[in-house]
Every structure is written in structure tokens, then in C-alpha cells.
Design a protein around this motif. Sequence first.
Motif, PDB file in Angstrom:
ATOM      1  N   ASN A  62      -7.792  37.124 -83.818  1.00  0.00           N
ATOM      2  CA  ASN A  62      -7.974  36.191 -82.706  1.00  0.00           C
ATOM      3  C   ASN A  62      -6.829  35.181 -82.636  1.00  0.00           C
ATOM      4  O   ASN A  62      -6.374  34.817 -81.546  1.00  0.00           O
ATOM      5  CB  ASN A  62      -9.308  35.463 -82.854  1.00  0.00           C
ATOM      6  CG  ASN A  62      -9.677  34.687 -81.608  1.00  0.00           C
ATOM      7  OD1 ASN A  62      -9.745  35.228 -80.511  1.00  0.00           O
ATOM      8  ND2 ASN A  62      -9.900  33.391 -81.768  1.00  0.00           N
ATOM      9  N   SER A  65      -3.817  36.750 -81.088  1.00  0.00           N
ATOM     10  CA  SER A  65      -4.052  36.885 -79.649  1.00  0.00           C
ATOM     11  C   SER A  65      -3.879  35.557 -78.920  1.00  0.00           C
ATOM     12  O   SER A  65      -3.364  35.505 -77.799  1.00  0.00           O
ATOM     13  CB  SER A  65      -5.461  37.432 -79.404  1.00  0.00           C
ATOM     14  OG  SER A  65      -5.796  37.405 -78.040  1.00  0.00           O
ATOM     15  N   ASP A  66      -4.303  34.462 -79.559  1.00  0.00           N
ATOM     16  CA  ASP A  66      -4.268  33.138 -78.927  1.00  0.00           C
ATOM     17  C   ASP A  66      -2.987  32.364 -79.229  1.00  0.00           C
ATOM     18  O   ASP A  66      -2.908  31.165 -78.941  1.00  0.00           O
ATOM     19  CB  ASP A  66      -5.464  32.302 -79.401  1.00  0.00           C
ATOM     20  CG  ASP A  66      -6.775  32.796 -78.821  1.00  0.00           C
ATOM     21  OD1 ASP A  66      -6.737  33.639 -77.910  1.00  0.00           O
ATOM     22  OD2 ASP A  66      -7.836  32.341 -79.286  1.00  0.00           O
ATOM     23  N   CYS A 128     -11.853  43.701 -83.000  1.00  0.00           N
ATOM     24  CA  CYS A 128     -10.558  43.987 -82.364  1.00  0.00           C
ATOM     25  C   CYS A 128     -10.663  43.903 -80.842  1.00  0.00           C
ATOM     26  O   CYS A 128      -9.797  43.319 -80.176  1.00  0.00           O
ATOM     27  CB  CYS A 128     -10.066  45.374 -82.775  1.00  0.00           C
ATOM     28  SG  CYS A 128      -9.695  45.556 -84.534  1.00  0.00           S
ATOM     29  N   SER A 131     -10.422  40.439 -78.796  1.00  0.00           N
ATOM     30  CA  SER A 131      -9.152  39.760 -78.516  1.00  0.00           C
ATOM     31  C   SER A 131      -8.051  40.665 -77.998  1.00  0.00           C
ATOM     32  O   SER A 131      -7.108  40.189 -77.362  1.00  0.00           O
ATOM     33  CB  SER A 131      -8.649  39.063 -79.793  1.00  0.00           C
ATOM     34  OG  SER A 131      -9.585  38.148 -80.293  1.00  0.00           O
ATOM     35  N   MET A 132      -8.140  41.961 -78.275  1.00  0.00           N
ATOM     36  CA  MET A 132      -7.018  42.860 -78.007  1.00  0.00           C
ATOM     37  C   MET A 132      -7.220  43.692 -76.742  1.00  0.00           C
ATOM     38  O   MET A 132      -8.345  44.001 -76.359  1.00  0.00           O
ATOM     39  CB  MET A 132      -6.807  43.789 -79.217  1.00  0.00           C
ATOM     40  CG  MET A 132      -6.439  43.048 -80.494  1.00  0.00           C
ATOM     41  SD  MET A 132      -6.476  44.103 -81.968  1.00  0.00           S
ATOM     42  CE  MET A 132      -5.223  45.320 -81.545  1.00  0.00           C
ATOM     43  N   LYS A 133      -6.116  44.032 -76.113  1.00  0.00           N
ATOM     44  CA  LYS A 133      -6.139  44.928 -74.960  1.00  0.00           C
ATOM     45  C   LYS A 133      -6.349  46.352 -75.449  1.00  0.00           C
ATOM     46  O   LYS A 133      -6.011  46.671 -76.587  1.00  0.00           O
ATOM     47  CB  LYS A 133      -4.819  44.812 -74.189  1.00  0.00           C
ATOM     48  CG  LYS A 133      -4.604  43.432 -73.567  1.00  0.00           C
ATOM     49  CD  LYS A 133      -3.281  43.370 -72.832  1.00  0.00           C
ATOM     50  CE  LYS A 133      -3.076  41.992 -72.205  1.00  0.00           C
ATOM     51  NZ  LYS A 133      -1.792  41.899 -71.482  1.00  0.00           N
ATOM     52  N   ASN A 136     -10.225  43.391 -74.457  1.00  0.00           N
ATOM     53  CA  ASN A 136     -10.096  41.941 -74.285  1.00  0.00           C
ATOM     54  C   ASN A 136     -11.399  41.309 -73.774  1.00  0.00           C
ATOM     55  O   ASN A 136     -11.428  40.627 -72.753  1.00  0.00           O
ATOM     56  CB  ASN A 136      -8.950  41.634 -73.319  1.00  0.00           C
ATOM     57  CG  ASN A 136      -8.498  40.188 -73.414  1.00  0.00           C
ATOM     58  OD1 ASN A 136      -8.734  39.525 -74.418  1.00  0.00           O
ATOM     59  ND2 ASN A 136      -7.863  39.684 -72.372  1.00  0.00           N
TER      60      ASN A 136
END
Length: 311
Positions: A62, A65-66, A128, A131-133, A136
Amino acid sequence: MKTIKSFFVLVRWEYMPSAINETGIPALLALLFIPFSSQYVFNVIMSLLIWYGAHFIGAQINNISDYNADKKFKSYISDTIDYFGVKKVKWMIIIEALIVSVLTIGMSVIRKQPMLVILWLVGLFFACAYSMKPFNFKSRTVMNPITLALVLYLIPMLFSYLLISGSFHELSVITIIIFGIQMVPMFFMDEISDYEEDKEANVMNPCVTFGRRKTIMIATIIGIVSNMAMLFYWFFYISQNSSFKMIFFITALIFYAFVIFDFILIYRMSEPTLLKDEKKLMKLKKSIYTPVWLMGTGLATLLLIFERWVK
């Protein structure tokens, strides 16, 4: 020393005491059905180790991602990414995932419960995907709180309970499900302080979608209903009447009420006309005590369970 400090900031140390909820509640529930023994202690310790490993993984994913948003508004977190480097943090995640996988497979063999591996893999996927493409889920309004409830509470607590007790029991599963719902308002409230940052980053979570006041109202309603559900479930169907046991019940009620009253106070502080004042806006942001609310709700639930456990 700086490396250790940076690591704990990276894995969001302020949420680590929440292990009392994720492992403590399943551990105490298990004692309603299995005896206390050295095997029980070993299973609780393994559950705790696996939970911390999973927590580290989710927090680091996270934070990567941020990174850009944190660079502007939470530089103390993005600074830890800069300190270690993105590549090294990713390797840390891979190593932690391998360690947790080995521990999980080992315990599934010992406990003869392949469901432990399934729960771990499902939890890892949602950690996962949050936060992830391309998923998301963080930016998908409804999926945001649902994913958090699954990956932070329902799946880890069911995992811990199964590891410790060896099988599922209706009472425990229902309690864990209700507790997972009790956690949903915390996710709504946790976004209140990040409204400006999330809106700028186009993160369409519930707070950005509905606005601060509606989000707080939704959180308060869900909180009241889920807290009442937990209290009614344990009082009317489980509890035995006695003054001693009622002390635990009333104390749990006070903990739940404290959290709800805090929500109501923040609702009053979130009046749009008041937030035009920068000082009042900052006061609102600093009034979001998610770790405290998590612990308060968790302790209340532990008291309800303990009330039944005490003969």
C-alpha cells in the motif's frame, strides 16, 4: 537504529497492536471449544507470526502504491521508501511472502487443514488487489471497505481461528463475521483525514464519493447496528445471568459507546462552513483516532467472549 525505525514506519507500526484483535479474539474463542495446552500456545504464537508477516506485506504494498500522494501529505512514510529504495522494498515483500507461505504450508500439514493455504492465498490476492492495478479496489467505492474488511479482519481471523482450534464452530464464525462488519465503519472514518489528498489523487473511495458528512453518517449507522448485533448475540443467546458476568457486558457496552460518541463528535466538527478555517480542518484531521477505535472495539468484543469463558 535508523534502519529499524524506518522499517517500522514503513510497515505502519501504529496498527501492529491490532494483532490483539486479529489473533486475540480467535484465540479466546477457541478456548470455548478446546483445552488450554502447550499445543494451543504454539498455535497462537504461529498465528501471531503469520499475521505480522501478512501485515508487513500489505502495509508495504500500500505504501508503494501511495508513494506520490504520501510525498505531498505523509512524507514521513514516503521518506522510508526513499531510504530503502523501491526495489529493495519489493524484495522485502517477496521474501516476507515466501516466509509466510512456508509457515502457512507447514502449519496446514501439521493441522491437516489445507483450507489454511486457501485462506492465505485469497488474503494475499486481496492485499495486492486493494492497491495494485488492474484491480485497484482502493479506488472503487464499494469494494474499498469490503476489501479492507476481508483482508484485514475476516480472512486473517478465520485463518487464525482455524489454525488454533483445528476446525470451525458456528458461534466463533458468526462472532468473527459480526466483528468484521464492526470494522467497516473504521475504514470509512479513517478516510476522513485524507479527503483532500484522496480527492486530488482521484482515489474514488467512499469519502471522496459521498463527502465527509455522509461518510461519517454511514459509518455511525453501521457502527451502531453492528455493535448492537454483537451485544444482542452474546447477551440473549450466550450469556448466563449473573452480576459478575454483567460487569463484562456493561464494560463492553461502554467501549462501544465511546467509539460511536467519537464518531458523532467528528460529525459535528465536519460542518463545511467550519472547515473553511485551516486550523479547524487540521483539528478535524488530528481527531481521527482509528487505532484507538480499533482497539476499543476489539477490547469490547474480547470482554464479551471472556464473560462466557469465565465459569
